[in-house]
Design a protein around this motif. Structure first.
Motif, mmCIF file in Angstrom:
data_model
loop_
_atom_site.group_PDB
_atom_site.id
_atom_site.type_symbol
_atom_site.label_atom_id
_atom_site.label_comp_id
_atom_site.label_asym_id
_atom_site.label_seq_id
_atom_site.Cartn_x
_atom_site.Cartn_y
_atom_site.Cartn_z
ATOM 1 N N LEU A 27 28.958 41.737 -9.103
ATOM 2 C CA LEU A 27 28.834 40.524 -9.927
ATOM 3 C C LEU A 27 28.023 40.833 -11.184
ATOM 4 O O LEU A 27 28.374 40.396 -12.290
ATOM 5 C CB LEU A 27 28.164 39.413 -9.111
ATOM 6 N N ALA A 28 26.938 41.600 -11.017
ATOM 7 C CA ALA A 28 26.103 41.963 -12.170
ATOM 8 C C ALA A 28 26.929 42.762 -13.181
ATOM 9 O O ALA A 28 26.892 42.492 -14.391
ATOM 10 C CB ALA A 28 24.900 42.780 -11.700
ATOM 11 N N ARG A 29 27.682 43.714 -12.690
ATOM 12 C CA ARG A 29 28.530 44.527 -13.581
ATOM 13 C C ARG A 29 29.568 43.660 -14.280
ATOM 14 O O ARG A 29 29.842 43.833 -15.470
ATOM 15 C CB ARG A 29 29.253 45.619 -12.781
ATOM 16 N N SER A 30 30.150 42.722 -13.515
ATOM 17 C CA SER A 30 31.185 41.867 -14.101
ATOM 18 C C SER A 30 30.607 40.999 -15.216
ATOM 19 O O SER A 30 31.216 40.853 -16.280
ATOM 20 C CB SER A 30 31.799 40.973 -13.026
ATOM 21 N N LEU A 31 29.430 40.429 -14.955
ATOM 22 C CA LEU A 31 28.794 39.583 -15.979
ATOM 23 C C LEU A 31 28.483 40.416 -17.219
ATOM 24 O O LEU A 31 28.701 39.974 -18.359
ATOM 25 C CB LEU A 31 27.508 38.961 -15.423
ATOM 26 N N LEU A 193 24.224 49.671 -18.903
ATOM 27 C CA LEU A 193 23.738 48.959 -17.721
ATOM 28 C C LEU A 193 23.117 49.986 -16.792
ATOM 29 O O LEU A 193 23.783 50.943 -16.373
ATOM 30 C CB LEU A 193 24.915 48.260 -17.019
ATOM 31 N N MET A 194 21.848 49.818 -16.507
ATOM 32 C CA MET A 194 21.177 50.794 -15.630
ATOM 33 C C MET A 194 19.897 50.208 -15.043
ATOM 34 O O MET A 194 19.430 49.157 -15.478
ATOM 35 C CB MET A 194 20.838 52.067 -16.418
ATOM 36 N N ALA A 365 19.543 46.288 -15.592
ATOM 37 C CA ALA A 365 19.556 45.482 -16.816
ATOM 38 C C ALA A 365 20.529 46.038 -17.842
ATOM 39 O O ALA A 365 20.798 47.243 -17.882
ATOM 40 C CB ALA A 365 18.147 45.442 -17.419
ATOM 41 N N THR A 366 21.041 45.152 -18.664
ATOM 42 C CA THR A 366 21.801 45.571 -19.837
ATOM 43 C C THR A 366 20.794 45.929 -20.927
ATOM 44 O O THR A 366 19.824 45.188 -21.153
ATOM 45 C CB THR A 366 22.704 44.438 -20.337
#
Lengths: 565, 286
Positions: A27-31, A193-194, A365-366
């Motif tokens: 979900l985090a990656r998708s957002l 993103l990491m 975080a992005t």
């Protein structure tokens, strides 16, 4: 409180082994992939199965600094999620869970018939499908993340998970519960993103890291896992040592031989390394030591967070020798501080620390794209042709930095000694020599004092109250400042990305403008406050501390400030 | 430079007159000279103790580290620069006691380094306490009723783990010891040489005479590739007889060979950040 409609907070609760982190990270990656800025944090227990863990995501149009405390969406994968977190639902929020867990008759709930959507092992991905719809994400964005995540498994596993995602999405589409998504993102910018630990690994690799030794310890292990992932491509040797003592001594040996070296550990493992830190100080061998804190004493709370090892890192190792302690305040700064650590360590030939904690280590975080700079990186060595024989490894110099040669690369002999030694590195017990050598080493500390990472002032130069913090607390403290200012309270914050050498002039400059100086720290005794008082005489007018194993949050700080200002 | 002392120097030492370390140092210089090695090619690492001062008295690269920790920096340096000839030298307290875990792990890794243990069966630098290899019952000021522990048998330990090269020498047999060290340094893989030596100050049991009465050279027909034979030799009662020579040998891939990162040569001194960093970072793009 403290929240705009441009932010969405999502909490996923469940047992270890339920695929909670998979759903959370997908979900985090998708957002992020959709174009939102995200910050995802985890709490977990020290076990492989069972217990209750959470994965929470804050997403928005601008970069979130700290995790949310009240949630727009709660996904309950286990029975404990609702009693533990249900009261943290925002008004208008939605609790999603299996129909056996969630009461369908209540408003603000979605009771999902997961059993009808596929086998139980894909229930988490069905839940992701429901969340995809409710959070207003396009199905194809999430589906491509799911396909990416299960591409290695392939075959039926991939098909089942895609089907589960679609089933969850399709079911949610038919419900009359509305969508609680964010406004559409603007034009998508290039970002990365990491986690904080990824950023430390990348900072090390981008500094020419050539050797890394470790003994696994939560929450530092993922630093070395990330280094390992790229070790062959980057020509870096990684070794899992038999213990932390070996890890640090190997790294010192490798660095002596000319490989920029890193060790990564947490408090208990670092305690074992301390004699090796002293060895690096005495032999003037560069080494970067990443310490990701967790609550002690002893085994403490292995998977929780705390900022209580500042004293340990400041004073670790017997005898007096110079060091630097960098305390990155964000995921992006984990990269910058690690690069800085290698620079300082190679230049001053001494141990340098990157001190974080579980909260920052595991924060996903992005961030803006990190620069891919190529070229020479440490060790800064002298030209053997210009060095007179016999080579003096510890030549006395004005700044204390002796020209460095590597063993085996010329006919000069490089001799390093943990005993007090003369300029050539040979054991020497003469008191006069001792004074010369001791002062030479300490002069390097004076050099490092001249190039300290400056603290971050937030809130503006006009203030009555100044909150002072270090490391991972910065995000929550700055969100707190924004909230206070929105209520007309003149407060600012000073966050330290480096606590040693202490940024004395910045501290003096800003604290003298404040009527009240309040330290905010993730420990019980105010370790930074004590250090600042000891070094500068600056007194704190109050202290906000946290030591329950959880990260400092905006709400926690705002509450604690009541009655103080 | 036509002799070992010219090439590797002659230094004043802090050792007691008559110390076995003098003979070990002499044998070490002879071995390195006969192996045609030069000072800049060699890195000696050591821990702390009287034997650990040996690198101070030999003209070559040196990393004199912490007590018990002669092996980890040796491995670190070897991984950073496999072209270095790396030799860890320390005493029985340092390598078998304080750093025992590192010896065990080093045997499992099999780096191409040599470990020389000056085994005088007593703690010298701390003035005469029992060491891991002191015989049970060995009386000292610290163990007035005699050492209560079973003596550590380094040869049996190393052979049992199939250490790549296990040898025992004696400081009183300098030429034999030099030949052993030369073979150990030339051997590809971890070479452990346990070097028995008297401590004239603190060990009045295991004296020159005591060793002379018990030491014997392994016969020329002895086959060090037989693990069973080696274990038999290793388990001989030292009170009765002490075998000297290469006790066990097994060719195996070295630790360094397992790292493709090292195929292009040492990572030491190669600290350039290449264009690969861009593709590494790009994996995190979203």
């Amino acid at each position: 409180m403290l929240k705009s409609n441009k932010i969405i907070d999502i909490l996923i609760g469940g047992e270890a082994g339920q695929g909670l982190a998979t759903v959370g990270s997908l979900l985090a990656r998708s957002l992020a992939s959709r174009g939102y800025e995200i910050l995802a944090t985890q709490t977990y227990l020290s076990r492989i199965r069972g217990g209750h863990n959470t994965y929470q995501i804050r997403a928005g149009l601008s970069s979130p600094r700290s995790p949310g405390e009240d949630f727009d969406l709660i996904l309950a994968l286990d029975r404990e999620t609702i009693p533990l977190h249900g009261h943290r639902l925002e008004s208008g929020g939605l609790v999603i869970g299996d129909q056996e867990i969630v009461d369908a008759s209540l408003a603000g709930t979605m009771a999902v018939p997961f059993r009808e959507m596929g086998p139980s092992r894909t229930m988490n991905v069905s839940a992701l499908g429901v969340l995809t719809h409710v959070a207003g994400l396009p199905l194809d964005v999430v589906e491509s993340e799911v396909r990416w995540a299960f591409s290695k498994a392939g075959g039926k596993i991939l098909d089942d998970n895609v089907a589960a995602l679609r089933a969850g999405y399709g079911w949610a589409e038919k419900q009359d519960k509305g969508r609680r998504g964010l406004p559409p993102p603007g034009r998508k910018k290039k970002r990365m993103l990491m986690t904080g630990n990824d950023a430390i690994a990348l900072g090390a690799l981008a500094s020419g890291l050539k050797f890394c030794a470790y003994y696994p310890m939560t929450p530092a292990t993922s630093i070395v896992l990330a280094v390992t992932r790229f070790s062959e491509a980057m020509g870096c040797v990684v070794e899992q040592a038999e213990d932390e003592i070996s890890a640090v001594n190997m790294a010192v040996g490798a660095s002596f031989a000319g490989a920029p070296s890193l060790v990564a550990t947490s408090g208990g493992g670092f305690a074992l390394m301390t004699e090796g830190v002293s060895l690096a100080g005495m032999t003037e061998t560069p080494i970067v030591i990443a310490v990701a804190q967790r609550p002690g004493p002893a085994t403490g709370l292995p998977t929780r967070t705390e900022q209580a090892d500042l004293n340990l890192v400041l004073y670790a190792g017997h005898g007096e020798f110079p060091r630097a302690v960098l305390t990155p305040t964000s995921v992006e700064e984990c990269f910058l501080a690690t690069k800085r650590a290698f620079y300082l360590s190679e230049k001053y030939q001494t141990p340098v620390f990157v001190l974080t904690d579980q909260h920052l280590a595991d924060s996903l975080a992005t961030i803006p794209p990190l620069p891919a700079e190529t070229g020479d990186a440490g060790p800064a060595t002298a030209d053997p042709a210009e060095v007179q024989a016999p080579y003096r490894r510890y030549a006395l110099t004005q700044d204390g930095i002796s020209p460095r040669l590597l063993p085996g690369f010329s006919h000069h002999l490089v001799r390093a000694d943990s005993d007090e030694h003369n300029e050539e590195g040979v054991i020497e017990e003469d008191p006069a020599n001792r004074i010369l050598m001791h002062e030479k080493r300490l002069r390097k500390g004076a050099g490092m004092e001249q190039e300290v990472m400056e603290p971050h002032l937030h809130g503006g130069e006009g203030f009555q109250t100044l909150l002072v913090c270090w490391g991972s607390s910065r995000g929550a403290v700055e969100d707190c400042i924004d909230h206070l200012r929105s209520e007309g309270i003149m407060a600012s914050s000073l966050s330290l990305p480096q606590v040693w050498p202490l940024p004395k002039s910045a501290l003096a400059k800003w604290t003298q403008k404040a009527e009240k100086v309040i330290f905010v720290e993730g420990n019980a005794t105010g370790q930074l406050a004590r250090l600042v008082r000891a070094e500068t005489g600056i007194e704190s007018h109050g202290m906000i501390t946290r030591y329950d194993g959880l990260a400092l949050t905006t709400g926690y700080i705002v509450n604690a400030l009541k009655g103080m200002i | 430079m036509s002799d070992p002392e010219t090439r590797f120097g002659k230094y004043e030492t802090a050792w007691c007159p008559g110390c076995g370390d003098f003979m070990v140092l002499k044998a070490l210089k002879k071995a390195l000279f006969e192996a045609d090695l030069h000072p800049h090619q060699i890195l000696l690492t050591s821990g702390i103790g009287q034997a650990a001062k040996m690198p101070q008295y030999l003209h070559c690269n040196m990393f004199n580290g912490l007590h018990g920790r002669s092996i980890p920096p040796a491995i670190g340096a070897k991984l950073a620069n496999p072209e270095l000839i790396v030799i860890a030298v320390s005493g029985d307290g340092c390598i078998y006691g304080e750093g025992g875990n590192h010896l065990m792990a080093a045997i499992r890794r099999n780096p191409d380094i040599t470990v020389l243990v000056c085994n005088n069966m007593v703690y010298g630098l701390t003035k005469g306490q029992a060491s891991p290899t002191s015989f049970q019952g060995f009386k000292t000021k610290a163990q007035p009723r005699g050492a209560p522990w079973q003596a550590f048998n380094p040869i049996a330990f190393a052979v049992s783990m199939e250490c790549s090269f296990v040898a025992r020498g004696y400081a009183g047999e300098v030429d034999h010891l030099a030949a052993l060290i030369k073979e150990a340094v030339s051997h590809r893989g971890l070479a452990l040489v346990d070097i028995l030596q008297p401590c004239v100050t603190f060990n009045h049991v295991n004296t020159y005479r005591w060793f002379k009465e018990r030491c014997y050279l392994l016969p020329s027909g002895y086959d060090p590739s037989s693990w069973e034979e080696a274990m038999n030799i290793a388990r001989e009662d030292m009170e009765e007889r002490i075998a000297l020579g290469v006790i066990f040998k097994k060719e195996m891939p070295t630790f360094e060979e397992r790292f493709p990162q090292l195929a292009q040569g040492p990572v030491a001194g190669r600290a350039r950040v290449g264009p690969e960093i861009a593709s590494v970072l790009s994996e995190f793009e979203i």
